[in-house]
Write an enzyme that holds these catalytic residues in place. Structure first.
Site, PDB file in Angstrom:
ATOM      1  N   LYS A 111       0.830  -1.210   0.000  1.00  0.00           N
ATOM      2  CA  LYS A 111       0.000   0.000   0.000  1.00  0.00           C
ATOM      3  C   LYS A 111       0.857   1.251   0.000  1.00  0.00           C
ATOM      4  CE  LYS A 111      -4.529  -1.310   0.916  1.00  0.00           C
ATOM      5  NZ  LYS A 111      -5.405  -2.024   1.809  1.00  0.00           N
ATOM      6  N   LYS A 194      -4.749  -9.802  -5.886  1.00  0.00           N
ATOM      7  CA  LYS A 194      -5.988 -10.179  -5.203  1.00  0.00           C
ATOM      8  C   LYS A 194      -7.098  -9.166  -5.510  1.00  0.00           C
ATOM      9  CE  LYS A 194      -6.386  -7.994  -0.733  1.00  0.00           C
ATOM     10  NZ  LYS A 194      -7.444  -7.876   0.193  1.00  0.00           N
ATOM     11  N   LYS A 197     -11.372  -4.170  -2.851  1.00  0.00           N
ATOM     12  CA  LYS A 197     -12.426  -3.175  -3.030  1.00  0.00           C
ATOM     13  C   LYS A 197     -11.882  -1.762  -3.273  1.00  0.00           C
ATOM     14  CE  LYS A 197     -13.775  -3.727   1.675  1.00  0.00           C
ATOM     15  NZ  LYS A 197     -12.668  -3.422   2.587  1.00  0.00           N
TER      16      LYS A 197
HETATM   17  P1  ATP Z   1      -8.817  -2.866   0.799  1.00  0.00           P
HETATM   18  O1  ATP Z   1      -8.778  -2.959  -0.667  1.00  0.00           O
HETATM   19  O2  ATP Z   1      -9.339  -1.568   1.310  1.00  0.00           O
HETATM   20  O3  ATP Z   1      -7.516  -3.260   1.473  1.00  0.00           O
HETATM   21  P2  ATP Z   1     -10.042  -5.441   0.938  1.00  0.00           P
HETATM   22  O4  ATP Z   1     -11.001  -5.634  -0.173  1.00  0.00           O
HETATM   23  O5  ATP Z   1      -8.709  -6.081   0.839  1.00  0.00           O
HETATM   24  O6  ATP Z   1      -9.898  -3.916   1.283  1.00  0.00           O
HETATM   25  P3  ATP Z   1     -10.653  -5.897   3.737  1.00  0.00           P
HETATM   26  O7  ATP Z   1     -11.703  -5.090   4.383  1.00  0.00           O
HETATM   27  O8  ATP Z   1      -9.263  -5.513   4.030  1.00  0.00           O
HETATM   28  O9  ATP Z   1     -10.848  -5.975   2.175  1.00  0.00           O
HETATM   29  O10 ATP Z   1     -10.859  -7.422   4.092  1.00  0.00           O
HETATM   30  C1  ATP Z   1     -11.981  -7.948   4.725  1.00  0.00           C
HETATM   31  C2  ATP Z   1     -11.908  -9.445   4.719  1.00  0.00           C
HETATM   32  O11 ATP Z   1     -12.048  -9.927   3.380  1.00  0.00           O
HETATM   33  C3  ATP Z   1     -10.589 -10.006   5.228  1.00  0.00           C
HETATM   34  O12 ATP Z   1     -10.817 -11.156   5.997  1.00  0.00           O
HETATM   35  C4  ATP Z   1      -9.832 -10.326   3.977  1.00  0.00           C
HETATM   36  O13 ATP Z   1      -8.880 -11.340   4.166  1.00  0.00           O
HETATM   37  C5  ATP Z   1     -10.956 -10.778   3.059  1.00  0.00           C
HETATM   38  N1  ATP Z   1     -10.615 -10.544   1.657  1.00  0.00           N
HETATM   39  C6  ATP Z   1     -10.338  -9.354   1.077  1.00  0.00           C
HETATM   40  N2  ATP Z   1     -10.081  -9.504  -0.221  1.00  0.00           N
HETATM   41  C7  ATP Z   1     -10.204 -10.840  -0.474  1.00  0.00           C
HETATM   42  C8  ATP Z   1     -10.058 -11.636  -1.642  1.00  0.00           C
HETATM   43  N3  ATP Z   1      -9.729 -11.085  -2.791  1.00  0.00           N
HETATM   44  N4  ATP Z   1     -10.257 -12.963  -1.552  1.00  0.00           N
HETATM   45  C9  ATP Z   1     -10.601 -13.528  -0.381  1.00  0.00           C
HETATM   46  N5  ATP Z   1     -10.752 -12.837   0.773  1.00  0.00           N
HETATM   47  C10 ATP Z   1     -10.558 -11.510   0.737  1.00  0.00           C
END
Ligand code: ATP
Ligand code: LTN
Length: 327
Positions: A111, A194, A197
């Protein structure tokens, strides 16, 4: 009874990655464990947020948690900023972790590199310590998360062990529980990244995505070179990712899906996958819309859950303060 604890930050709209890797598995713990789920909104401000959007997304997330089946009668549902013990314990734990340990966190490295020097905020660096505080306050045994959070969980465990060694048994050592399938849903336009969002819209499917847009996004999703539906993460990462999504929504074994698509090409597979996701998300969305419309009820869930959580959290905070000699 063991404690299961987890959360999703309101840093963007929920994606199918958040659902398949984390949220989907949470309701099944209810009734079997003490279940506590939260919205880590203070974690979201480590990246600039529009205040009105952040407020809206916090309510959205609470509504999604209820939509997937979390029940405020069975689980404690809280918002992080409503329980000040999280920030207080974070400060204490800051003194039991080194810059070197935090500098090794891959999420921070990714990040901060993406954001450049002006985005390299102290809060972003300190993010894993606040996360450790979240978890340790509630004596969580299990933290169901996606694969990307494993390293943060290991750090929380290291901090807890260090504190316990110095002052005697204070914190429960938490363990990440990562699902066998769906733990790492990849981006639709780049299967080596990955799904996230906070990435660009073509890379993800939101839980709130419209049917037309779901169809368009799957049609555009990258595939691999030969036209076969075979699960092989190394040789065919794009199709394997689509199979993970398929299995996550249909609850079928990947091998059964492969068999059904033997001899068929990407076109059929992608359009049937799109229809499956449209069907599942449309039904979740209609439930979400009903729950989201009643903001007074969501406020009651938040206030009630956060008050219950504060009791548990303050007790643990007091215990930690006492151990180290803080009045
Ligand atoms: P950001 O992009 O803001 O970092 P994010 O989409 O990675 O957000 P988080 O809120 O950080 O999402 O994660 C919430 C939960 O969803 C965590 O348990 C994380 O491991 C899971 N998660 C996030 N992205 C994925 C993915 N691509 N596949 C599976 N699990 C995910
Ligand atoms: N960093 C987590 C969100 C999070 C979390 C937590 C998850 C913050 N505090 C405590 C589980 C337990 C993420 O999912 N990106």
């Amino acid at each position: 009874m063991k404690t299961v604890f987890s959360g999703l930050k309101p840093s963007g709209d929920m994606t199918i990655g958040n659902y398949l890797g984390a949220m989907k598995y949470w309701p099944a713990h209810q009734g079997i464990a003490r279940t506590i789920f939260f919205v880590p909104n203070a974690h979201a401000i480590t990246v600039r947020q529009d205040p009105a959007e952040l407020r809206k997304r916090t309510y959205d997330l609470i509504a999604w948690l209820l939509t997937v089946g979390l029940d405020p009668k069975q689980s404690i549902i809280l918002v992080q900023s409503k329980v000040s013990a999280h920030a207080e314990l974070c400060w204490i734990l800051d003194n039991y972790v080194t810059m070197g340990e935090l500098g090794r966190m891959t999420e921070y490295k990714d990040k901060s590199q993406k954001l450049g020097p002006t985005g390299q905020l102290v809060g972003l660096f300190n993010y894993p310590v606040l996360m450790a505080a979240d978890i340790l306050l509630y004596s969580a045994d299990e933290v169901p998360v996606g694969e990307d959070q494993r390293q943060h969980l290991e750090l929380a465990r290291t901090i807890a062990e260090r504190f316990n060694r110095l002052y005697g048994e204070t914190f429960t050592l938490p363990k990440a529980t990562v699902p066998k399938f769906g733990a790492r849903i990849m981006s639709l336009d780049n299967p080596s990244k990955k799904m996230s969002k906070s990435d660009h819209p073509d890379s993800f499917i939101m839980l709130a995505e419209t049917a037309d847009s779901i169809r368009k996004k799957f049609k555009r999703a990258v595939t691999d070179s030969d036209n076969t539906i075979v699960y092989d993460k190394t040789a065919k990462p794009a199709v394997s990712n689509l199979l993970d999504i398929y299995a996550g929504f249909s609850e079928e074994e990947i091998s059964d899906i492969e068999k059904r698509y033997k001899g068929k090409g990407y076109g059929d597979f992608k359009s049937e996958l799109a229809e499956l996701v449209v069907e599942k998300l449309t039904s979740l969305q209609s439930e979400f819309n009903t729950i989201r419309a009643d903001e007074a009820k969501l406020d009651a869930v938040i206030n009630d859950g956060s008050a219950k959580a504060a009791k548990i959290a303050n007790e643990k905070l007091d215990e930690a303060k006492d151990k180290i000699g803080l009045l």
